[in-house]
Scaffold this active site. Structure first.
Site, PDB file in Angstrom:
ATOM      1  CG  ASP A 111       9.726  -8.945   3.441  1.00  0.00           C
ATOM      2  OD1 ASP A 111      10.041 -10.056   3.873  1.00  0.00           O
ATOM      3  OD2 ASP A 111       9.002  -8.147   4.063  1.00  0.00           O
ATOM      4  CG  ASP A 129       7.851 -13.747   5.261  1.00  0.00           C
ATOM      5  OD1 ASP A 129       8.102 -13.798   6.482  1.00  0.00           O
ATOM      6  OD2 ASP A 129       8.006 -12.714   4.581  1.00  0.00           O
TER       7      ASP A 129
END
Length: 163
Positions: A111, A129
């Site tokens: 991330d 995401d």
């Protein structure tokens, strides 16, 4: 085929950006893009959204494979003639596969998009995401449009529509 190209684009963009983060930044490093709003932060997640279910990789493998198969099925069966539905499903497919690749190859998800929205330190996320969230939002819009269309059709058939 067009919808699969969207999914492939999402996967390639997702994996390229994650490769950049892993190869160019050390874990925990953060680059300010907009002070107090947007940062690029090298982060890892061994769980699901917001770090829940840490270390349950086998569960993510099974769930993700089921989701991928279901999305591909609906792309073939339900998206014909429904561009918004097809785009939403292809974004979800690309996002699901992007994070699945991380879980299989790295045993964690990379991330890096770190935001503060109205002062809230939002959990760090990635392109996959984002694609999943946008796909779900578009799917909800499609469902609302379908519901509205079916109500308008039934009102028209029953003659009970009032302006």
């Amino acid at each position: 085929m067009f919808y699969y190209l969207i999914a492939i684009f999402v996967i390639l963009l997702d994996q390229f950006t994650k490769w950049l983060i892993v190869s160019k930044m050390y874990f925990g490093e953060s680059i300010t893009i907009i002070e107090n709003v947007l940062y690029i932060t090298s982060h890892r997640n061994r769980g699901a959204a917001w770090g829940i279910l840490q270390g349950q990789m086998w569960l993510f493998y099974v769930i993700t494979l089921v989701v991928i198969v279901a999305i591909m099925y609906y792309l073939r069966k339900a998206a014909k003639g429904k561009i918004l539905l097809g785009v939403s499903l292809s974004l979800m497919l690309g996002g699901a596969i992007g994070n699945f690749i991380d879980r299989v190859l790295r045993k964690e998800v990379v991330d890096f998009i770190h935001t503060y929205i109205f002062g809230y330190n939002f959990p760090v996320f990635n392109i996959a995401d984002s694609s999943l969230v946008i796909g779900v939002i578009l799917l909800m819009i499609q469902m609302l449009l379908d519901e509205r269309g079916s109500k308008e059709k039934s009102y028209g058939e029953n003659g009970t529509h009032h302006s």
